[in-house]
Design an enzyme around this catalytic site. Structure first.
Site, PDB file in Angstrom:
ATOM      1  N   ASN A  74       0.885  -1.162   0.000  1.00 20.36           N
ATOM      2  CA  ASN A  74       0.000   0.000   0.000  1.00 20.36           C
ATOM      3  C   ASN A  74       0.923   1.211   0.000  1.00 20.36           C
ATOM      4  OD1 ASN A  74      -1.691   2.129   0.420  1.00 20.36           O
ATOM      5  ND2 ASN A  74      -2.824   1.198   2.115  1.00 20.36           N
ATOM      6  N   HIS A  80      -0.071   7.381  -6.376  1.00 24.31           N
ATOM      7  CA  HIS A  80      -0.568   8.255  -7.438  1.00 24.31           C
ATOM      8  C   HIS A  80       0.528   9.079  -8.106  1.00 24.31           C
ATOM      9  CE1 HIS A  80      -4.020   7.025  -5.167  1.00 24.31           C
ATOM     10  NE2 HIS A  80      -3.681   7.771  -4.128  1.00 24.31           N
ATOM     11  N   ASP A  87       9.120   1.460 -10.956  1.00 26.94           N
ATOM     12  CA  ASP A  87      10.343   0.935 -11.577  1.00 26.94           C
ATOM     13  C   ASP A  87      11.028  -0.097 -10.679  1.00 26.94           C
ATOM     14  OD1 ASP A  87       9.997   2.400 -13.861  1.00 26.94           O
ATOM     15  OD2 ASP A  87      11.499   3.924 -13.389  1.00 26.94           O
ATOM     16  N   GLU A  98      -1.523  -4.974  -4.836  1.00 22.83           N
ATOM     17  CA  GLU A  98      -1.706  -3.588  -4.365  1.00 22.83           C
ATOM     18  C   GLU A  98      -2.935  -3.520  -3.467  1.00 22.83           C
ATOM     19  OE1 GLU A  98      -2.360  -1.047  -7.735  1.00 22.83           O
ATOM     20  OE2 GLU A  98      -2.762   0.732  -6.508  1.00 22.83           O
ATOM     21  N   HIS A 100      -5.471  -0.922  -1.030  1.00 25.40           N
ATOM     22  CA  HIS A 100      -5.873   0.381  -0.496  1.00 25.40           C
ATOM     23  C   HIS A 100      -7.001   0.153   0.492  1.00 25.40           C
ATOM     24  CE1 HIS A 100      -3.272   2.438  -3.219  1.00 25.40           C
ATOM     25  NE2 HIS A 100      -3.712   1.644  -4.168  1.00 25.40           N
ATOM     26  N   SER A 102      -9.062   2.380   1.734  1.00 20.77           N
ATOM     27  CA  SER A 102     -10.272   3.106   1.331  1.00 20.77           C
ATOM     28  C   SER A 102     -10.642   2.748  -0.107  1.00 20.77           C
ATOM     29  CB  SER A 102     -10.027   4.617   1.438  1.00 20.77           C
ATOM     30  OG  SER A 102      -9.075   5.027   0.467  1.00 20.77           O
ATOM     31  N   ARG A 107     -13.178   8.197  -4.627  1.00 16.82           N
ATOM     32  CA  ARG A 107     -12.716   9.431  -3.979  1.00 16.82           C
ATOM     33  C   ARG A 107     -12.264  10.446  -5.040  1.00 16.82           C
ATOM     34  NH1 ARG A 107      -8.695   7.893   0.618  1.00 16.82           N
ATOM     35  NH2 ARG A 107      -9.060  10.086   1.147  1.00 16.82           N
ATOM     36  N   ARG A 111      -6.812  10.303  -6.959  1.00 15.04           N
ATOM     37  CA  ARG A 111      -6.561   8.998  -6.320  1.00 15.04           C
ATOM     38  C   ARG A 111      -6.889   7.834  -7.258  1.00 15.04           C
ATOM     39  NH1 ARG A 111      -5.539  10.387  -0.911  1.00 15.04           N
ATOM     40  NH2 ARG A 111      -6.685  12.250  -0.362  1.00 15.04           N
TER      41      ARG A 111
HETATM   42  C1  DQA Z   1      -4.583   4.852   0.577  1.00 11.84           C
HETATM   43  C2  DQA Z   1      -5.265   5.793  -0.409  1.00 11.84           C
HETATM   44  C3  DQA Z   1      -4.317   6.907  -0.847  1.00 11.84           C
HETATM   45  O1  DQA Z   1      -4.962   7.762  -1.766  1.00 11.84           O
HETATM   46  C4  DQA Z   1      -3.896   7.725   0.341  1.00 11.84           C
HETATM   47  O2  DQA Z   1      -2.980   8.721  -0.040  1.00 11.84           O
HETATM   48  C5  DQA Z   1      -3.339   6.878   1.433  1.00 11.84           C
HETATM   49  C6  DQA Z   1      -4.012   5.616   1.752  1.00 11.84           C
HETATM   50  C7  DQA Z   1      -5.554   3.788   1.130  1.00 11.84           C
HETATM   51  O3  DQA Z   1      -5.064   2.845   1.755  1.00 11.84           O
HETATM   52  O4  DQA Z   1      -6.762   3.902   0.983  1.00 11.84           O
HETATM   53  O5  DQA Z   1      -2.402   7.249   2.117  1.00 11.84           O
HETATM   54  O6  DQA Z   1      -3.546   4.162  -0.094  1.00 11.84           O
END
Ligand code: DQA
Length: 145
Positions: A74, A80, A87, A98, A100, A102, A107, A111
């Protein structure tokens, strides 16, 4: 099997940081969740966090020399922006999932761009901290089997 779980900037502030978006669980709670789950399924896991882009690149490179089998990442806000992290992941050729916490796709528009998505074999979003467990299980059961 060895996994690396890598968290980027501000994820050490879980529980304090915007709990309406990221939930009430702390970073320590996340680490315990991951460690307990990996102990249960017999996976060797190392968790690292940094607020600095270069440190994250160093940890990814180190994973290559440590013969890590899979990476859960994460990258926080670096998701972003960071071509350097993309790389590094391309360089080490280690399977990546990956995560996230949220629902980034619902959002702000900025993002919805993810450089890491270009290399990740799966993206898990909006599942709270359980997303890390889903990511580990995906690597263990689908990718590294
Ligand atoms: C995040 C989402 C990103 O946009 C944000 O900057 C974070 C946390 C998430 O886990 O939802 O720091 O990666």
């Amino acid at each position: 099997m060895r996994l690396l779980v890598l968290n980027g900037p501000n994820l050490n502030m879980l529980g304090i940081r915007e709990p309406d978006i990221y939930g009430a669980d702390t970073y320590e709670g996340l680490l315990n969740l991951i460690k307990d789950h990996c102990a249960e399924i017999g996976v060797d896991v190392e968790c690292k966090q940094s607020n600095h882009e270069g440190d994250l690149v160093d940890y990814i490179q180190q994973a290559y020399f440590d013969k890590v089998d899979g990476i859960v990442i994460n990258p926080g806000a670096y998701t972003h922006t960071s071509i350097a992290i993309l790389d590094a992941l391309k360089a080490v050729k280690i399977p990546v999932v990956e995560v996230h916490i949220s629902h980034v796709d619902e959002r702000e528009e900025f993002r919805q761009v993810s450089y890491v998505s270009l290399v990740a074999c799966k993206k898990i979003i909006g599942r709270g901290i359980n997303g890390y467990i889903d990511a580990i299980d995906h690597l263990v059961n689908c990718v590294l089997k």
